[in-house]
Each structure stands twice: as structure tokens, then as C-alpha cells.
Write a protein that holds these residues in place. Structure first.
Motif, PDB file in Angstrom:
ATOM      1  N   VAL A 211       0.853  -1.188   0.000  1.00 48.21           N
ATOM      2  CA  VAL A 211       0.000   0.000   0.000  1.00 48.21           C
ATOM      3  C   VAL A 211       0.885   1.232   0.000  1.00 48.21           C
ATOM      4  N   TRP A 212       0.815   1.984  -1.089  1.00 51.69           N
ATOM      5  CA  TRP A 212       1.716   3.090  -1.381  1.00 51.69           C
ATOM      6  C   TRP A 212       1.154   4.364  -0.765  1.00 51.69           C
ATOM      7  N   VAL A 213       1.568   4.668   0.465  1.00 57.22           N
ATOM      8  CA  VAL A 213       1.077   5.863   1.168  1.00 57.22           C
ATOM      9  C   VAL A 213       2.205   6.477   1.989  1.00 57.22           C
ATOM     10  N   THR A 214       2.107   7.773   2.213  1.00 54.55           N
ATOM     11  CA  THR A 214       3.045   8.511   3.062  1.00 54.55           C
ATOM     12  C   THR A 214       2.469   8.607   4.467  1.00 54.55           C
ATOM     13  N   MET A 327     -12.500   4.692  -4.343  1.00 53.41           N
ATOM     14  CA  MET A 327     -12.771   3.342  -4.812  1.00 53.41           C
ATOM     15  C   MET A 327     -12.707   2.350  -3.642  1.00 53.41           C
ATOM     16  N   PRO A 328     -13.612   1.350  -3.567  1.00 54.53           N
ATOM     17  CA  PRO A 328     -13.462   0.297  -2.558  1.00 54.53           C
ATOM     18  C   PRO A 328     -12.079  -0.342  -2.650  1.00 54.53           C
ATOM     19  N   MET A 329     -11.387  -0.394  -1.514  1.00 53.47           N
ATOM     20  CA  MET A 329      -9.969  -0.759  -1.522  1.00 53.47           C
ATOM     21  C   MET A 329      -9.681  -1.832  -0.484  1.00 53.47           C
ATOM     22  N   GLY A 330      -8.753  -2.712  -0.825  1.00 56.78           N
ATOM     23  CA  GLY A 330      -8.261  -3.700   0.112  1.00 56.78           C
ATOM     24  C   GLY A 330      -6.758  -3.655   0.202  1.00 56.78           C
ATOM     25  N   LEU A 339       7.035  -1.112   2.383  1.00 52.45           N
ATOM     26  CA  LEU A 339       6.054  -0.295   3.092  1.00 52.45           C
ATOM     27  C   LEU A 339       5.097  -1.214   3.845  1.00 52.45           C
ATOM     28  N   THR A 340       4.933  -0.961   5.145  1.00 50.29           N
ATOM     29  CA  THR A 340       4.024  -1.775   5.968  1.00 50.29           C
ATOM     30  C   THR A 340       3.153  -0.849   6.822  1.00 50.29           C
ATOM     31  N   PRO A 341       2.294  -0.044   6.193  1.00 51.74           N
ATOM     32  CA  PRO A 341       1.508   0.938   6.941  1.00 51.74           C
ATOM     33  C   PRO A 341       0.397   0.288   7.759  1.00 51.74           C
ATOM     34  N   SER A 342      -0.060   1.024   8.760  1.00 49.95           N
ATOM     35  CA  SER A 342      -1.244   0.613   9.506  1.00 49.95           C
ATOM     36  C   SER A 342      -2.490   1.075   8.762  1.00 49.95           C
ATOM     37  N   ARG A 343      -3.633   0.591   9.207  1.00 50.27           N
ATOM     38  CA  ARG A 343      -4.882   1.024   8.586  1.00 50.27           C
ATOM     39  C   ARG A 343      -5.098   2.518   8.821  1.00 50.27           C
ATOM     40  N   ARG A 344      -4.800   3.000  10.035  1.00 57.01           N
ATOM     41  CA  ARG A 344      -4.937   4.433  10.323  1.00 57.01           C
ATOM     42  C   ARG A 344      -4.080   5.251   9.371  1.00 57.01           C
ATOM     43  N   TRP A 345      -2.906   4.774   9.110  1.00 52.79           N
ATOM     44  CA  TRP A 345      -1.955   5.401   8.207  1.00 52.79           C
ATOM     45  C   TRP A 345      -2.547   5.519   6.802  1.00 52.79           C
ATOM     46  N   PHE A 350      -6.999   6.500   1.467  1.00 54.12           N
ATOM     47  CA  PHE A 350      -8.046   5.589   1.006  1.00 54.12           C
ATOM     48  C   PHE A 350      -9.288   5.765   1.868  1.00 54.12           C
ATOM     49  N   ARG A 351     -10.330   6.332   1.281  1.00 51.88           N
ATOM     50  CA  ARG A 351     -11.515   6.719   2.045  1.00 51.88           C
ATOM     51  C   ARG A 351     -12.565   5.622   2.115  1.00 51.88           C
ATOM     52  N   ASN A 352     -12.292   4.481   1.488  1.00 55.20           N
ATOM     53  CA  ASN A 352     -13.292   3.420   1.446  1.00 55.20           C
ATOM     54  C   ASN A 352     -12.595   2.062   1.542  1.00 55.20           C
ATOM     55  N   ILE A 353     -11.911   1.831   2.667  1.00 54.56           N
ATOM     56  CA  ILE A 353     -11.214   0.563   2.879  1.00 54.56           C
ATOM     57  C   ILE A 353     -12.245  -0.492   3.279  1.00 54.56           C
TER      58      ILE A 353
END
Length: 387
Positions: A211-214, A327-330, A339-345, A350-353
Motif C-alpha cells: 500500500v503506497w502511502v506517506t 474506490m473500494p480498496m483492500g 512499506l508496511t503501513p497501519s490502517r490508520r496510516w 483511502f476513504r473506502n477501505i
């Protein structure tokens, strides 16, 4: 709209002259002296390179990569003037979910070899008919048997648009998308293209195994134990493992001269990452066979794609801030990934996990390293995303 040509069948062929040239180069490889440490801290060790080189030259079946790829239907399609190579494996289940699945660097469509069967024919592999996927597995532009762009512009965003055009050309009015590494970036871009118009978009959902996030400010200020481990992993990457990325995103052409001329150099450049990014207990052959490692290297070598694959970094790094994704995301988080982000991260982007899971084993090349876990993750995400 992107212009698309007709789908053409493609046969993987390996010329005798290419094999003869490779054997000659392997026989006359000039190697550097041994590293001054007793581990991988300075890069892939000399002793292991010597072992792999000897095996590649004397024992490996040089036509294996063609045999492996030819198990499935191979095709080409011209999209905006560039030939895209892809595998297309339809499920025996008529109502299977169409899924475009994208690899990254230094991987290839070969990463998915062990998951194609279970994903397309789950009944034959311990699953249920409703778990089935029709798979479309494209090779990124400049990778493998896809064409090499001759002008700038083939960024992650353009590839995402091309994959949408590919799915439409194949007759899939609705589909899902999945990827890791650059495949994750492409998949996320596919989702971003929908904006907030989810119901009217042909893409039904996206999944990433990287999951590609900062990390957002609140994570940086007060990380949980899980988040601190993710930040530590990023810190390791930036201080000890990021050199390849800097080179490929700034001077891919210069790098290409060395790797295009030396099969041992190409092998070392790639296999090092299968060590550093895998849950392999210190050695890549704990989770990958030598043949599987060399199959992937061969695909880069035979297609002379060291420079063309690296240009994706030049095209896409520093391309702007990522928009919010509706988009619905998993997300499936494997512990030894970059990268090993948390869900909060992840929730800031991603507004629709609809599915999130942190696994206890596995790394960056999840489909290749932990095929059973990867398949179960995609099945669980599909159920959550499509209801």
C-alpha cells in the motif's frame, strides 16, 4: 480515449544465438573482489554470485522462461502506438470477476505463476466457484515482451489509463485491479481515475499488497508499536537500500549500459532485491528456487530491458501528491515488504477501505513467495469488495 489495436496472439521464442551469446558472456564474466563484510550489507556476496553464475551457465535450462510463459495464452495489443504484452487466462466459471493484476520492478508476470491456477479455477484448488477470477496480466511498458517507449510520457497514470483501455478491448465492462510495487501505484491510479464517481466507473475495486502511502502527521507524532515498525522499515530502506531507486529515477540510461552488457551484473542487480525484500531468513533460496530466480532474470536479459524498465522510475517519481481514493480498496500487509503501513496510516488516502489484513509472514514478492497466503488474501478482499 486511448487508441487500441486488435488483440494478437504472441508466441514466446528464444533464439539459439541469444543462448550462445549468454553462455559466452557467463563463461567470461569478470567479477570484483570479495566484499569486506560477512553478510549482505555491501550488496550480494561474491560467493553467492559465483554459485548462481555457475548454475546459470552449466545447469539451468536456458529455455525455461519460454516454457513457463507458454503454459498460458500470450497476447499483444497496441495501445497508443505501444505494444503491450499480456497473459489472459479465463476462468471456467462464467461469472468470475475480471481482474487486471500488475507486477513491479524487478519482477514480472512470472511472479504470478503459482497463483494463476488457484485464482482462475478455485474449485480445483480448494476454493469455491464464487472465488474465481478471469485474469489479465500485462507486462509493464519497457518490461519483458511489452514494447519500449521511444518518447517520454509513459508514467504510472498513463499506464493506468492503458490498463482501463485494455480491459475494455477485452470486453470487460466491469473489472477489479490488483498490484504490488509499481503494480500497486498503477492500481491506485486506476482507482484515482474514478474520482468520486464510483457507481459509474468500470472498476469495481482495487487491492494492493504494497500500500503506497506517506505516513500522516499523527502517525509521525505518536506512532503505535505497529506503526513504529513501519517507520523503521522505511528508515532502513532510505539509509541502506534506496540507491538503486535514486539511480533509476535520475540516470536510467547510464545504468542500462552496464546491465545490458553483463548478465552477471543484471542478475546481481535483481537478485539482491529478492533477498532484501523477502521474508527469507537471510537467503533468497530459502523461499525461491534458483530456477525461479533465474527465470525472472532471464526475462530481463533476453528482452534487454534493464534501461527501459528503469525509466518507469524516471517517468513517475516526484509526479505529485496522491489524491484521495474513493474506490473500494483492500490492503494486505506482508511484514517484510518495503512499506508496511497501519490502517490508520492508509485511511488518510483511502476513504473506502473494505478489507485490511496484516499477515505474519511474507514480503514484497508475495504472490511468488507465499502463493497460498496471497490467494486467500485476494479471495477475502473480493468477497468484501464485491459483496
Amino acid at each position: 480515449m486511448m487508441e487500441t489495436g486488435q488483440v494478437r496472439d504472441f508466441a514466446v521464442g528464444i533464439e539459439d544465438s541469444a543462448i550462445e551469446d549468454l553462455r559466452r558472456r557467463l563463461a567470461h564474466a569478470r567479477l570484483p573482489e570479495k566484499e569486506t563484510v560477512e553478510d549482505w550489507d555491501q550488496g550480494i556476496p561474491l560467493a553467492y554470485v559465483e554459485e548462481l553464475t555457475a548454475y546459470w551457465r552449466d545447469e539451468y535450462d536456458m529455455r525455461r522462461v519460454g516454457t513457463v510463459l507458454s503454459q498460458w495464452p500470450n497476447h499483444l495489443i497496441a495501445i497508443d502506438g505501444l505494444d503491450i504484452h499480456f497473459l489472459h487466462i479465463r476462468s471456467p466459471e462464467a461469472d468470475a470477476t475480471p481482474l487486471v493484476m500488475t507486477h513491479g520492478w524487478p519482477g514480472s508476470v512470472l511472479e504470478f505463476a503459482d497463483v494463476i491456477g488457484p485464482l482462475t479455477d478455485p474449485v480445483a484448488h480448494g476454493g469455491k466457484a464464487e472465488d474465481a477470477f478471469h485474469l489479465v496480466l500485462p507486462s509493464l511498458p519497457g518490461y519483458g515482451f511489452s514494447g519500449k517507449p521511444e518518447a517520454p510520457g509513459w508514467s504510472v497514470l498513463k499506464i493506468a489509463m492503458a490498463w482501463r483501455a485494455l480491459m475494455a478491448a477485452l470486453g470487460y465492462e466491469r473489472f477489479c485491479a490488483q498490484g504490488g510495487d509499481w503494480g500497486s501505484a498503477v492500481t491506485i491510479a486506476i482507482g484515482a481515475l474514478a474520482g468520486e464517481n464510483i457507481d459509474g466507473d468500470p472498476c469495481r475495486g482495487i487491492h494492493s499488497n504494497m500500500v503506497w502511502v506517506t505516513p500522516p502527521d499523527e502517525v509521525m507524532a505518536n506512532p503505535t508499536e505497529e506503526e513504529q515498525a513501519g517507520l523503521d522499515r522505511i528508515a532502513w530502506y532510505r539509509t541502506k537500500d534506496h540507491g538503486y531507486s535514486t539511480q533509476q529515477s535520475t540516470r536510467p540510461q547510464t545504468l542500462g549500459y552496464a546491465l545490458a552488457d553483463s548478465p552477471v551484473g543484471q542478475m546481481a542487480w535483481i537478485v539482491e532485491k529478492f533477498h532484501g525484500w523477502s521474508d527469507c531468513g537471510g537467503h533468497p533460496e530459502n523461499v525461491y528456487s534458483r530456477d525461479r530466480l533465474l527465470d525472472n532474470v532471464m526475462l530481463y536479459w533476453l528482452t534487454n530491458s534493464a534501461a527501459s524498465s528503469a525509466r518507469l522510475y524516471w517517468e513517475s517519481f516526484n509526479s505529485g501528491e496522491m489524491p484521495q481514493i474513493h474506490m473500494p480498496m483492500g490492503g494486505s500487509i506482508f511484514p517484510k515488504d518495503i512499506l508496511t503501513p497501519s490502517r490508520r496510516w492508509a485511511e488518510k488516502t483511502f476513504r473506502n477501505i473494505v478489507y485490511w489484513n496484516r499477515l505474519e509472514q511474507g514480503g514484497h514478492f508475495a504472490a511468488m513467495e507465499r502463493a497460498e497466503l496471497f490467494v486467500e488474501e485476494l479471495r477475502a478482499w473480493q468477497r468484501a469488495a464485491t459483496g
